[in-house]
Design a protein around this motif. Structure first.
Motif, PDB file in Angstrom:
ATOM      1  N   VAL A 272       0.999  -1.177  -0.129  1.00 55.58           N
ATOM      2  CA  VAL A 272      -0.072  -0.077   0.084  1.00 55.58           C
ATOM      3  C   VAL A 272       0.743   1.241   0.119  1.00 55.58           C
ATOM      4  O   VAL A 272       2.122   1.155   0.372  1.00 55.58           O
ATOM      5  N   ARG A 273       0.323   2.363  -0.474  1.00 52.72           N
ATOM      6  CA  ARG A 273       1.108   3.705  -0.208  1.00 52.72           C
ATOM      7  C   ARG A 273       0.599   4.269   0.988  1.00 52.72           C
ATOM      8  O   ARG A 273      -0.556   4.535   1.305  1.00 52.72           O
TER       9      ARG A 273
ATOM     10  N   ASN B  11       3.981   9.208   0.522  1.00 55.32           N
ATOM     11  CA  ASN B  11       4.820   8.871  -0.655  1.00 55.32           C
ATOM     12  C   ASN B  11       5.816   7.737  -0.386  1.00 55.32           C
ATOM     13  O   ASN B  11       6.453   7.724  -0.989  1.00 55.32           O
ATOM     14  N   MET B  12       5.385   7.096   0.785  1.00 52.33           N
ATOM     15  CA  MET B  12       6.088   5.753   0.813  1.00 52.33           C
ATOM     16  C   MET B  12       5.211   4.563   0.353  1.00 52.33           C
ATOM     17  O   MET B  12       4.003   4.708   0.312  1.00 52.33           O
ATOM     18  N   VAL B  13       5.976   3.406   0.208  1.00 49.38           N
ATOM     19  CA  VAL B  13       5.262   1.990  -0.024  1.00 49.38           C
ATOM     20  C   VAL B  13       5.415   1.269   1.191  1.00 49.38           C
ATOM     21  O   VAL B  13       6.485   1.109   1.606  1.00 49.38           O
ATOM     22  N   LEU B  14       4.290   0.578   1.734  1.00 53.59           N
ATOM     23  CA  LEU B  14       4.491  -0.456   2.965  1.00 53.59           C
ATOM     24  C   LEU B  14       4.061  -1.664   2.403  1.00 53.59           C
ATOM     25  O   LEU B  14       3.065  -1.868   1.798  1.00 53.59           O
ATOM     26  N   HIS B  15       5.001  -2.816   2.478  1.00 53.43           N
ATOM     27  CA  HIS B  15       4.579  -4.027   2.349  1.00 53.43           C
ATOM     28  C   HIS B  15       3.965  -4.745   3.597  1.00 53.43           C
ATOM     29  O   HIS B  15       4.766  -5.298   4.167  1.00 53.43           O
ATOM     30  N   LEU B  16       2.662  -4.584   3.654  1.00 55.63           N
ATOM     31  CA  LEU B  16       1.851  -5.038   4.858  1.00 55.63           C
ATOM     32  C   LEU B  16       1.887  -6.490   4.901  1.00 55.63           C
ATOM     33  O   LEU B  16       1.566  -7.223   4.094  1.00 55.63           O
ATOM     34  N   SER B  17       1.924  -6.874   6.355  1.00 57.06           N
ATOM     35  CA  SER B  17       1.597  -8.234   6.636  1.00 57.06           C
ATOM     36  C   SER B  17       0.762  -8.263   7.642  1.00 57.06           C
ATOM     37  O   SER B  17       1.057  -7.580   8.890  1.00 57.06           O
ATOM     38  N   ASP B  18      -0.618  -8.608   7.658  1.00 55.21           N
ATOM     39  CA  ASP B  18      -1.617  -8.598   8.633  1.00 55.21           C
ATOM     40  C   ASP B  18      -1.437  -9.961   9.491  1.00 55.21           C
ATOM     41  O   ASP B  18      -1.699 -10.901   8.724  1.00 55.21           O
TER      42      ASP B  18
END
Length: 454
Positions: A262-263, A266-273
């Motif tokens: 997700v954005r 201006n960053m992108v986070l590679h999320l793990s729920d």
């Protein structure tokens, strides 16, 4: 003579147009067998940067309208003759056009072969070529800007400035050492130290900003953790903008890791729920909890979610203990409800705390600010040269070490010939970065990671 190659240059999905790129000495001749202009003009008669409208043919039968765009060497992307055929973007039509081009004499392009030919033909250096790959994979504004600047030569120019000084310095010392009987002026010690100090400083700035550059261009591996029902999945959905995780009032709904990129600003986070962290006798849930704890150890960023509407319990305490000495933002959720949490405990254990209502989509700006601060990227400037990958960093780090040794040697007065060996080693590393001294193995490895068609 290199074979003429062809590939689809657009995505592998239905779209408005599809582009087949052909590059090589026979590009125009091959394209001419497949394409015929409406006005009868042969492609061989066209100058560079000229387009014609017509039809594409297979087995003597036309099957689509097309635009043929001709580029003449050396003023093309690859430095060779290039023809791009733009047809309607249905998958079948694009593949049929490519098959016709192969039947006319082209061979399939390998991964990254167009850009590799551009590099080999002097259209760009290796750092700029890596900028092409970074720009294609950019997922956010800062990543795109930084990658485009890399493609435009921002890093290459920075390295060239250092190289010019080092090579001039090396040449002066070598001439003085090799020809002692000639009247060649000795390089002044102060001038030598000045060059080495300035070069060392320039490379240090690149190394220092490497991690921030990677965070802003490639994204951050981020774990969302917390006790069951704290609102982890709701936070995941808030940041995703879609329902990626199932949200219910039943504890233990999330039993495995749900991932999404997700954005956030201006960053992108590679999320793990992750699964809710708690003591559990359920075999399946226990596996999910074990994965969640492992994710805390491996993630570059942790969003530790706490439910503000209930008191802290032993599960929260276990989470707090697991997050110690890690890059973590405490996310106090459900601020739309009456607060019953002991905030003093949270504040004493976390440097960065944000208060949100994930359900109401409230608190995103505060979360972005806290994440940037915990990662140290709030002052990131995408217009400045950055190192785009580990290969580039290794080259610069090795060069930095050689220059440091040369400077230390100059300080204690060792001979110029010994210092020059160290300088030459630094120069070799920087030339490897730009590709002027890179091995064939390194070049092949870089371009093998490109997509076919680029």
């Amino acid at each position: 003579m290199a074979k003429t190659i062809a590939a689809v240059a657009t995505g592998n999905s239905a779209s408005g147009i599809g582009v087949i790129r052909i590059s090589g000495d026979d590009a125009v001749e091959i394209a001419q067998k497949v394409f015929k202009a409406i006005d009868g003009t042969p492609l061989s008669a066209l100058k560079g940067y000229t387009a014609k409208f017509g039809n594409v043919y297979a087995d003597g039968e036309s099957f689509d309208n097309a635009v043929a765009l001709v580029f003449r060497n050396p003023k093309s992307y690859t430095g060779e003759d290039v023809v791009e055929l733009s047809v309607h973007g249905g998958i079948f039509i694009v593949e049929k056009t490519l098959e016709a081009v192969f039947a006319a004499g082209a061979v399939p392009a390998q991964a990254g072969e167009f850009t590799k030919r551009a590099f080999l033909n002097g259209k760009m250096d290796l750092a700029q070529a890596e900028g092409v790959a970074a720009l294609i994979s950019a997922q956010g504004q800062e990543a795109a800007k930084a990658s485009f600047n890399l493609l435009q030569g921002s890093l290459s120019n920075k390295i060239s400035q250092v190289l010019d000084k080092m090579i001039e310095c090396s040449a002066s010392m070598a001439a003085w050492v090799d020809y002692p009987d000639e009247e060649i002026p000795e390089l002044e010690e102060d001038a030598l130290k000045k060059v080495l100090t300035e070069s060392k400083s320039a490379l240090y700035d690149l190394i220092k900003n490497y991690e921030n550059g990677i965070v802003m261009t490639q994204g951050v591996d981020t774990a969302i953790v917390g006790r069951p029902n704290a609102g982890k999945s709701t936070l995941m959905n808030m940041l995703s903008g879609v329902e990626k995780s199932i949200v219910t009032h039943i504890e233990g709904t999330t039993r495995d890791i749900v991932e999404n990129s997700v954005r956030l600003g201006n960053m992108v986070l590679h999320l793990s729920d992750t699964a809710g962290i708690r003591e559990s006798e359920d075999v399946v849930e226990s596996i999910g909890i074990k994965k969640a704890l492992e994710k805390i150890d491996s993630a570059s960023l942790i969003l530790a979610v706490f439910d503000s509407s209930v008191p802290l319990n032993s599960d929260d305490e276990m989470l707090i203990e697991s997050c110690k000495n890690k890059p973590c933002v405490a996310v106090v959720n459900k601020t739309d409800l009456e607060s019953k949490i002991d905030l003093a405990v949270i504040e004493s254990n976390f440097d960065k705390i944000v208060y949100i209502s994930a359900k109401n989509n409230d608190g995103t700006a505060e979360l972005e600010k806290a994440v940037k601060e915990i990662l140290g990227v709030q002052g990131f400037d995408s217009s400045q040269p950055i190192l785009a990958n580990k290969r580039q960093k290794l080259c610069v780090s090795n060069a930095y070490d050689h220059i440091s040794q040369a400077l230390d040697g100059a300080e204690i007065g060792i001979t110029y010939d010994a210092i020059n060996v160290m300088i030459d080693s630094a120069v070799d590393e920087l030339l490897s970065l730009t590709g002027k001294k890179a091995t064939q193995e390194v070049v092949n490895n870089i371009f093998s990671r490109f997509c076919v068609g680029k």
